[in-house]
Design a protein around this motif. Structure first.
Motif, PDB file in Angstrom:
ATOM      1  N   LEU A 153       0.823  -1.210   0.000  1.00  0.00           N
ATOM      2  CA  LEU A 153       0.000   0.000   0.000  1.00  0.00           C
ATOM      3  C   LEU A 153       0.857   1.260   0.000  1.00  0.00           C
ATOM      4  N   VAL A 154       1.999   1.207   0.689  1.00  0.00           N
ATOM      5  CA  VAL A 154       2.912   2.354   0.683  1.00  0.00           C
ATOM      6  C   VAL A 154       3.406   2.612  -0.740  1.00  0.00           C
ATOM      7  N   VAL A 155       3.775   1.549  -1.453  1.00  0.00           N
ATOM      8  CA  VAL A 155       4.256   1.693  -2.825  1.00  0.00           C
ATOM      9  C   VAL A 155       3.171   2.311  -3.710  1.00  0.00           C
ATOM     10  N   TRP A 156       1.927   1.877  -3.541  1.00  0.00           N
ATOM     11  CA  TRP A 156       0.840   2.444  -4.338  1.00  0.00           C
ATOM     12  C   TRP A 156       0.660   3.931  -4.053  1.00  0.00           C
ATOM     13  N   SER A 196       4.368  -7.624   7.664  1.00  0.00           N
ATOM     14  CA  SER A 196       4.937  -8.961   7.808  1.00  0.00           C
ATOM     15  C   SER A 196       5.363  -9.521   6.454  1.00  0.00           C
ATOM     16  N   GLY A 197       6.599  -9.974   6.349  1.00  0.00           N
ATOM     17  CA  GLY A 197       7.112 -10.554   5.107  1.00  0.00           C
ATOM     18  C   GLY A 197       7.711  -9.553   4.147  1.00  0.00           C
ATOM     19  N   THR A 198       7.944  -8.336   4.589  1.00  0.00           N
ATOM     20  CA  THR A 198       8.470  -7.278   3.719  1.00  0.00           C
ATOM     21  C   THR A 198       9.819  -7.652   3.111  1.00  0.00           C
ATOM     22  N   ARG A 199       9.953  -7.412   1.804  1.00  0.00           N
ATOM     23  CA  ARG A 199      11.230  -7.591   1.116  1.00  0.00           C
ATOM     24  C   ARG A 199      11.937  -6.240   1.073  1.00  0.00           C
ATOM     25  N   SER A 200      13.236  -6.243   1.343  1.00  0.00           N
ATOM     26  CA  SER A 200      13.948  -4.977   1.479  1.00  0.00           C
ATOM     27  C   SER A 200      15.014  -4.729   0.414  1.00  0.00           C
ATOM     28  N   ASP A 201      15.259  -5.691  -0.499  1.00  0.00           N
ATOM     29  CA  ASP A 201      16.329  -5.451  -1.471  1.00  0.00           C
ATOM     30  C   ASP A 201      15.881  -4.414  -2.503  1.00  0.00           C
ATOM     31  N   PRO A 202      16.743  -3.472  -2.855  1.00  0.00           N
ATOM     32  CA  PRO A 202      16.380  -2.348  -3.734  1.00  0.00           C
ATOM     33  C   PRO A 202      15.854  -2.772  -5.099  1.00  0.00           C
ATOM     34  N   SER A 203      16.377  -3.873  -5.623  1.00  0.00           N
ATOM     35  CA  SER A 203      15.941  -4.315  -6.938  1.00  0.00           C
ATOM     36  C   SER A 203      14.468  -4.711  -6.929  1.00  0.00           C
ATOM     37  N   SER A 204      14.040  -5.443  -5.893  1.00  0.00           N
ATOM     38  CA  SER A 204      12.639  -5.861  -5.803  1.00  0.00           C
ATOM     39  C   SER A 204      11.712  -4.669  -5.626  1.00  0.00           C
ATOM     40  N   ILE A 205      12.157  -3.697  -4.810  1.00  0.00           N
ATOM     41  CA  ILE A 205      11.348  -2.496  -4.620  1.00  0.00           C
ATOM     42  C   ILE A 205      11.192  -1.754  -5.941  1.00  0.00           C
ATOM     43  N   ALA A 206      12.268  -1.683  -6.725  1.00  0.00           N
ATOM     44  CA  ALA A 206      12.197  -1.022  -8.030  1.00  0.00           C
ATOM     45  C   ALA A 206      11.190  -1.734  -8.932  1.00  0.00           C
ATOM     46  N   LEU A 207      11.201  -3.066  -8.930  1.00  0.00           N
ATOM     47  CA  LEU A 207      10.251  -3.818  -9.755  1.00  0.00           C
ATOM     48  C   LEU A 207       8.814  -3.598  -9.290  1.00  0.00           C
ATOM     49  N   ALA A 208       8.627  -3.464  -7.969  1.00  0.00           N
ATOM     50  CA  ALA A 208       7.288  -3.166  -7.443  1.00  0.00           C
ATOM     51  C   ALA A 208       6.814  -1.812  -7.971  1.00  0.00           C
ATOM     52  N   PHE A 209       7.721  -0.840  -7.984  1.00  0.00           N
ATOM     53  CA  PHE A 209       7.357   0.475  -8.497  1.00  0.00           C
ATOM     54  C   PHE A 209       7.085   0.436  -9.997  1.00  0.00           C
ATOM     55  N   TYR A 210       7.782  -0.429 -10.738  1.00  0.00           N
ATOM     56  CA  TYR A 210       7.490  -0.571 -12.160  1.00  0.00           C
ATOM     57  C   TYR A 210       6.012  -0.918 -12.359  1.00  0.00           C
ATOM     58  N   SER A 211       5.541  -1.899 -11.578  1.00  0.00           N
ATOM     59  CA  SER A 211       4.150  -2.333 -11.717  1.00  0.00           C
ATOM     60  C   SER A 211       3.182  -1.232 -11.329  1.00  0.00           C
TER      61      SER A 211
END
Length: 478
Positions: free
Chosen positions: A56-59, A201-216
């Motif tokens: 939700l934060v990413v959205w 709970s279960g948050t992924r913290s690596d920058p690459s995954s966060i970038a891919l989340a933002f792509y979507s």
């Protein structure tokens, strides 16, 4: 009298019509943003963030990034007044070579990716209403192809009809999201909160995954800038461009966050990650007897977004060809309808070709990767306009300089993260291919003006067959 002579006589009248007022322009912005993304991207965002809270934060943050980007485009669109959107701003701010690279990748690759994603989403929801067995991929691609051809024919026939279609489909897709939001609120009131209580709970913290989340997420928010591709067809652009962009972005930000809250309140994590039609699953669980309304609304939404995409991105090709950066036939206008026939022809041809090996997940990530780089270039161009090349120009809208600076840094991060923090060779290959291929085309055909054998003869035949001609010189100067 030959067509060529008639074209010469009427040359000064062959321009694109000003058909869009505030309502049409605002509907275009909302309709361009709300498309296939909100119905397929929630899966990619949740998968790459790992938790509901970060999802939700990413959205929300993606919505703010979209708003910041839109403010930058509003200033440039109102100030410069030339169609072509990002292409025009990059060319004027950072030079013709980089403008050519943007136009080439947009025409040859990126436009088609956008349309394929939306068309396949349309086709998936259409097939979900049919009595089929299994997952008929061939049928989906056939539906997507026929839909694209129909949309392009509408746009070739009349920009006014295409604009009116935008208003109608925007109303339909907005109504669908409001129904989802209301259904989610009612479910929460009844005590249903399937995944909301899990928090971070279960948050992924690596920058690459966060970038891919933002792509979507940013894919779902993309589209506000498309309005600047149509500046020459908007009435009172200095007033209507910024008003329309701001209205569309703020409305979409609110409704997207609430839609995702509704999804996560009703569906479990595994259901959302396994579903290729998130909105349809939501409808089955919440709306029950009237659940068919959501797939129909999604079809209307994606149909309208594809129409908007064809309407806007063809103007990038049109403007680049008019400037001499693409074959001039792609700027040719149909004489009786005054629509960009050449640009739309290449759009439909390449999209149908790329539809054959289409893969939604890979296409969304690829689109986000390319967009991040060229968005950064656009914001750097705005900074240069402000500080150097156009610092004394009249600006109907003037935003704080901090906004394009922050937007540039964000987009640079989104571009480099998948390469540096967790190397993904496919992105390196894509970047190398785009820049190398564009350079190999630019040097002989643009820089030195090399002519393709028989090109003039072919173009003359096409002019006679389709009654098209070059556009009049643009009266819009930066």
């Amino acid at each position: 009298m030959s067509i060529n002579k008639e074209v010469h006589i009427e040359q000064e009248k062959v321009v694109l019509r000003k058909e869009l007022g505030f309502v049409s322009a605002a509907s275009f912005v909302v309709g361009s943003i709300i498309g296939s993304g909100i119905f397929i991207s929630p899966k990619g965002v949740l998968q790459n963030t790992g938790s509901v809270g970060l999802c939700l934060v990413v959205w929300a943050v993606a919505g703010l990034i979209s708003l910041g980007s839109a403010l930058c485009y509003a200033e440039m669109g109102a100030m410069i007044g030339i169609s072509g959107g990002q292409y025009t701003y990059i060319r004027l701010g950072l030079g013709n070579f980089l403008g050519f690279i943007f136009a080439a990748q947009k025409t040859l690759l990126r436009n088609s990716i956008s349309q394929i994603i939306m068309l396949l989403t349309f086709a998936k929801y259409t097939v979900s209403l049919l009595p089929t067995c299994g997952s008929p991929l061939l049928l989906e691609k056939l539906i997507a192809a026929l839909t694209l051809v129909g949309i392009v024919l509408i746009n070739m026939y009349s920009s006014r009809i295409a604009a009116r279609l935008t208003v109608v489909t925007t109303a339909g897709k907005t109504s669908a999201l409001i129904v989802i939001c209301v259904g989610g609120v009612v479910s929460i009131i009844k005590g249903v909160n399937s995944e909301l209580s899990s928090g971070f709970s279960g948050t992924r913290s690596d920058p690459s995954s966060i970038a891919l989340a933002f792509y979507s997420a940013l894919w779902a928010y993309g589209g506000a800038a498309n309005l600047t591709c149509l500046v020459e067809e908007i009435k009172s652009p200095g007033k209507n461009v910024p008003r329309s962009i701001m209205t569309g972005c703020l409305f979409t930000l609110a409704i997207y966050v609430m839609t995702n809250v509704s999804y996560l309140a009703v569906m479990t994590r595994s259901e959302l990650l396994q579903s290729n039609a998130v909105a349809a699953l939501f409808a089955d669980k919440v709306l029950q007897n009237i659940s068919i309304l959501i797939p129909v609304a999604v079809m209307v939404s994606t149909f309208g977004s594809t129409n908007n995409n064809v309407l806007s991105t063809s103007r990038i090709t049109f403007t680049a060809a008019r400037d001499g950066n693409l074959p001039d036939f792609l700027s040719y206008i149909q004489i009786s309808q005054l629509t960009p026939f050449g640009a739309m022809t290449i759009t439909v041809s390449l999209s149908l070709l790329y539809l054959l090996p289409a893969d939604l997940g890979q296409f969304i990530s690829l689109a986000g990767f390319l967009d991040a780089f060229f968005d950064a270039c656009t914001f750097v161009a705005l900074i240069r306009f402000r500080l150097q090349t156009m610092k004394d120009a009249h600006r109907p809208v003037k935003i704080p300089l901090l906004i394009p600076i922050l937007m540039s840094l964000v987009k640079i991060y989104l571009f480099v993260a998948p390469i540096i923090f967790k190397p993904r060779l496919e992105y390196v290959y894509v970047a190398a291919s785009v820049f190398t291929g564009a350079t190999l085309l630019y040097i002989p055909f643009v820089r030195f003006g090399l002519k393709v054998p028989f090109y003039d003869n072919i173009v003359t035949c096409l002019q006679l067959i389709f009654e098209v001609c070059p556009p009049a010189k643009s009266e819009h100067k930066p």
